[in-house]
Design an enzyme around this catalytic site. Sequence first.
Site: not given
Length: 230
Positions: A56, A91, A107, A175
């Site tokens: 992250y 995010v 999310h 997707s």
Amino acid sequence: MESLKKLIVLTGAGMSAESGIATFRGAGGLWEGHRVEEVASPSAFLANPGLVLDFYNHRRKNVLDSEPNRGHVILKELEDNFNVTIITQNVDDLHERAGSSHIIHLHGELFKARSTADPSLIFKIDGTDLNLGDKCPKGSQLRPHIVWFGEGVPLMEDAIMEVESAEVIIVVGTSMQVYPAASLVEFAKPGVPIYLVDPNPPKVSIKNLQIISKGASEGLALVASSISPW
Ligand code: APR
């Protein structure tokens, strides 16, 4: 003044692709040899917290080096004529930086950290790094404020209510493989027009669907010029 038509926009990784942020399931789809599921899960954080934090930290740096693209800006501009809510699986903070007003981060958010002891303790991350040893005031390790694989999606109910009240829906760059996010369109009222902008659109069977096989900027410009505010 009459109220503006309610436009819901569902965005996924493809929304930020033109800003230089890689999608998850694109070519390779790996991060330093790891599948996303292997670094974005509670078990990964337990087994190797340093690796997950590092993943992250890299993503934060990538986003800080990126700018909103024309597609993000078009969504902000649509607020002139529509009551727009963006429900994003992303995010990153590119919708915020483009100026959009109502954003639901299904999310989680890359630039927030949360206590591992008390999930109500959420903090802004300045800069890029969240490291081992960074603790909340209660003394527990901070973790990314991200919904990982296998975790619940706390904002799902809010998102469903938004979709149920939509008068127009645009889906961009997802997707539609990750649930429950992918099920959101099923909550649209019958007859609500749904536009899908994606250069490689997922095969979905949705009623009233118009597919625009283009990238986010070009595709959203086309949709913006064709939807009527009335
Ligand atoms: N413009 C629009 N769409 C694009 C573009 C572009 N320039 N480039 C690629 N795409 C499309 C791809 O064709 C694909 O359909 O974006 C989609 C990206 O799909 P994924 O990588 O699977 O991303 P997404 O659907 O957002 O993933 C969902 O998976 O790993 C998790 O939590 C993570 O939120 C993420 C979730």
